[in-house]
Design a protein around this motif. Structure first.
Motif, PDB file in Angstrom:
ATOM      1  N   ILE A   5       0.836  -1.212   0.000  1.00 27.77           N
ATOM      2  CA  ILE A   5       0.000   0.000   0.000  1.00 27.77           C
ATOM      3  C   ILE A   5       0.863   1.252   0.000  1.00 27.77           C
ATOM      4  O   ILE A   5       0.421   2.329   0.413  1.00 27.77           O
ATOM      5  CB  ILE A   5      -0.952   0.004   1.218  1.00 27.77           C
ATOM      6  N   THR A   6       2.118   1.117  -0.475  1.00 26.85           N
ATOM      7  CA  THR A   6       3.033   2.262  -0.457  1.00 26.85           C
ATOM      8  C   THR A   6       2.489   3.419  -1.281  1.00 26.85           C
ATOM      9  O   THR A   6       2.483   4.577  -0.829  1.00 26.85           O
ATOM     10  CB  THR A   6       4.409   1.829  -0.989  1.00 26.85           C
ATOM     11  N   GLU A   7       2.036   3.124  -2.505  1.00 26.41           N
ATOM     12  CA  GLU A   7       1.530   4.192  -3.367  1.00 26.41           C
ATOM     13  C   GLU A   7       0.290   4.834  -2.762  1.00 26.41           C
ATOM     14  O   GLU A   7       0.101   6.049  -2.859  1.00 26.41           O
ATOM     15  CB  GLU A   7       1.213   3.633  -4.760  1.00 26.41           C
ATOM     16  N   ARG A   8      -0.548   4.019  -2.131  1.00 28.30           N
ATOM     17  CA  ARG A   8      -1.748   4.580  -1.501  1.00 28.30           C
ATOM     18  C   ARG A   8      -1.381   5.524  -0.374  1.00 28.30           C
ATOM     19  O   ARG A   8      -1.959   6.604  -0.228  1.00 28.30           O
ATOM     20  CB  ARG A   8      -2.628   3.446  -0.974  1.00 28.30           C
ATOM     21  N   LYS A   9      -0.362   5.130   0.421  1.00 29.88           N
ATOM     22  CA  LYS A   9       0.101   5.997   1.511  1.00 29.88           C
ATOM     23  C   LYS A   9       0.655   7.308   0.960  1.00 29.88           C
ATOM     24  O   LYS A   9       0.413   8.386   1.521  1.00 29.88           O
ATOM     25  CB  LYS A   9       1.169   5.266   2.324  1.00 29.88           C
TER      26      LYS A   9
END
Length: 682
Positions: free
Chosen positions: A504-508
């Motif tokens: 979920i890096t991009e979401r963060k």
């Protein structure tokens, strides 16, 4: 290869030994060559080089070539005899040919060993899901692998067999120990190149006796070298019990023809308590006897079965010819008269039932064939379960491989058992096999995350969307959500974990960017009106508690529209960014400068100690515009008009203070621009 053996000190000493020995042999060979003595010693140094080529392949060959050139150079230095040089050159050429062949064979041997290891891993993947108990031993009879089914059959898990080499011998039934040891000696120790089969009994952990059908065969590498034996143990306890019941029935039915009818009722009662179907067929293919279990499976009472042609009444038409042909071969068999096969029957509802048959020829006292006694097990549900299991495994494998999330199965110590390509991609590896060289525990940025996760899994049995920071192969830290469940033995002991990891890096990052844009001006990076009002409210509350003044300054750029109209909005935006940067450098920590929109800015000074400081600050702001701004090659000189309101003199809330500062700013414009005006002066 040499590189493989140079990874540690314990692997480096053979390389050093070969190098030192070969160099010493070069010196000895040159010494005796230049003197024409002891031709054996002249060629002594070839021996360690051949050994190097054998053990280290092409790296050893490269080393040998280099050393041969050193040898030839020394020979040419210490002797000028062309015959000696010619002989040395011939020997060098022959040696290089031999060395190349040895190095090539060594490389082929290593590749074969690597291929065998991959095949062994494929065997493990298949054997882990087999219904039978499969295992693999090396040439020394040490156990290399045991499939999970061994626990279902023996109540002992694979780990126990791997840890205890003598466990298998201890669970063999004492009466079968002799034949078991003879088989192990004949087929395993002697490396017989054929398939070995025999049956024996074991006593499982709970003391139950189980029959095992053992089959083993040799395993060879691509180079033809014996690598051990692969074996399969099938639980045939049910079959043995059926055979035992059949033999008991057969013993009763083999009595003389005169006693057969008299004993028929007694035999019928015995057959009725059997757990398997018992059917007797005459030479004319008609049913002469059937037990209660047979009637239950077929769904007919006994009187509707006995006397009917078995094949016409109960065998499906599409397989009737094949089954009848098989029966004809059994009834005319001159051997033991026993065989095993499977076929379907049709019950009273028209449904097909799959039956596993065990057949015995019935003979009278003179040896004349009377018919066939057959016992059958209804394996319809078992086959359906096996098919359902296979389909379930196929669906699981398809989901496992195609999932975009990283799916994993690990042992309790973190060792990878299986994972999908998405898992390798998330952690920065090109393939699954490279990832499996490491433990999953090594990828947690904070070991506390792993410990908390394991504690929750042990407490609940599962965890959903557990947040953790994971470190990739390249060192990048990513944010992930982990969903996992525990894997247990039948005893409840935890043996590992399985689940999936979502990156979920991009979401963060998106959430962080959205949050920043909600409170900052996208062009200048300064706080926007929302964040400014929040900070102004906090500053007013603090100033009220500490009973000190607070200054609000609003300014815009004089004739900023002329810049946009003459040089374009791109230059105007660059000017706004330059002004924001210069104003931000003027304020101290605790003060705020914000862009309200267009060329309008607001500043709050919450760190002033007395009202006399405000004119100095205002003058400093106005003077900051005296230095030209360089924007896209343009030297821009621009002034500002500044309006000032003071807390609590000019207002006690944010809206009033901002409004009064705005009024003061427009008064500064009316007064000629390039100046500041206090609201109290209006």
């Amino acid at each position: 290869m040499i590189a493989r053996h140079s990874m540690s000190l314990s692997h480096r000493w053979p390389v050093i030994a070969v190098a030192v020995t070969s160099l010493l042999c070069v010196v000895i060979s040159v010494f005796f060559l230049t003197r024409g003595q002891f031709i054996i010693f002249q060629n002594l140094f070839y021996i360690p080089l051949i050994i190097a080529c054998f053990y280290y392949g092409k790296r050893g060959f490269a080393y040998s070539v280099g050393l041969v050139f050193v040898y030839f150079f020394l020979v040419s230095v210490f002797t000028r005899d062309p015959i000696v040089l010619q002989g040395a050159a011939v020997r060098v050429g022959i040696f290089l040919l031999i060395a190349w062949i040895v190095a090539t064979l060594s490389l082929a041997r290593r590749q074969a060993e690597d291929t065998l290891e991959k095949e062994r891993e494929k065997f493990r993947m298949v054997a882990d899901f087999t219904y039978d108990w499969a295992y693999w031993t090396d040439p020394q009879q040490d156990l290399l692998y045991a499939s999970p089914s061994c626990e279902r059959i023996s109540d002992y898990g694979p780990e126990e067999f791997m840890a205890d080499a003598g466990l298998m011998s201890r669970i063999v039934h004492p009466e079968d120990m002799k034949v078991f040891r003879r088989h192990m000696d004949d087929y395993h120790k002697s490396c017989i190149d054929e398939v070995g089969e025999f049956e024996f009994r074991i006593v499982n952990r709970s003391g139950e006796e189980r029959w095992i059908a053992h089959l083993c065969q040799p395993v060879y590498g691509n180079d033809g070298q014996f690598k051990g034996r692969r074996a399969n143990n099938r639980d045939i306890t049910d079959r043995k019990r059926a055979e035992s019941q059949r033999e008991a029935a057969l013993e009763a039915l083999r009595k003389s023809e005169e006693n057969l009818r008299r004993e028929r009722d007694r035999a019928q009662n015995y057959l009725d308590v059997a757990a398997t179907m018992m059917i007797a067929l005459g030479e004319d293919q008609r049913v002469t006897l059937i037990n209660r279990k047979g009637c239950e499976v077929l769904g007919y009472p006994e009187d509707e079965i006995v006397g009917k042609n078995w094949f016409q009444a109960f065998i499906p038409a599409d397989i009737r010819y094949q089954v009848r042909s098989l029966y004809d071969r059994i009834i005319t068999d001159t051997g033991s008269g026993e065989t095993h096969y499977e076929n379907e029957v049709v019950d009273s509802k028209g449904d097909r039932r799959l039956i596993a048959w065990y057949n015995t020829i019935l003979r009278d006292g003179e040896g004349k064939i009377m018919g066939v006694l057959t016992s059958g097990n209804d394996i319809t549900e078992k086959k359906q379960m096996e098919l359902a299991l296979w389909e379930s495994e196929e669906r699981y494998r398809a989901f496992f491989e195609a999932s975009r999330d990283g799916t994993f199965i690990t042992a309790i110590n973190g060792r990878w058992i299986d994972c999908n390509p998405a898992m390798a991609d998330i952690l920065g590896y090109n393939d699954v096999e490279a990832l499996k060289l490491f433990h999953i525990n090594e990828f947690y940025k904070d070991i506390e995350d792993r410990l908390r996760l394991e504690a929750l899994l042990e407490e609940r049995g599962y965890v959903q969307d557990y947040p953790a920071d994971i470190r990739r192969k390249d060192g990048e830290v990513i944010h992930a959500l982990i969903t996992s469940i525990v894997r247990r033995k039948r005893t409840g002991e935890i043996i590992g974990y399985q689940g999936f990891i979502k990156d979920i890096t991009e979401r963060k990052r998106s959430e962080k960017t959205i949050h920043w844009l909600a409170y900052h001006d996208a062009l200048t990076g300064l706080p926007n009106r929302t964040l400014f009002n929040d900070r102004l409210g906090v500053a007013i509350a603090q100033a009220s508690r500490e009973e000190r003044p607070l200054a609000i300054m609003m300014f815009d750029l004089d004739k900023f529209k002329d810049v946009n109209d003459s040089l374009g909005h791109n230059v105007g935006d660059l000017l706004l960014k330059a002004v924001a940067k210069r104003m931000a450098s003027l304020v101290r920590e605790g003060d705020t400068v914000a862009r309200m929109g267009g060329d309008e800015f607001l500043m709050v000074f919450s760190t002033i100690k007395q009202g006399e400081d405000v004119p100095l600050i205002a003058k400093k702001v106005v003077d900051a515009f005296q230095t030209p701004f360089i924007c896209d090659g343009h030297k821009l000189t621009i002034t500002t008009s500044l309006g000032i309101s003071l807390y609590p003199k000019d207002g006690e809330d944010a809206d009033t203070l901002a409004k009064n500062a705005d009024i003061a700013m427009y008064k500064a414009k009316q007064s000629g621009r390039n100046r500041y005006v206090f609201y109290e002066e209006i």
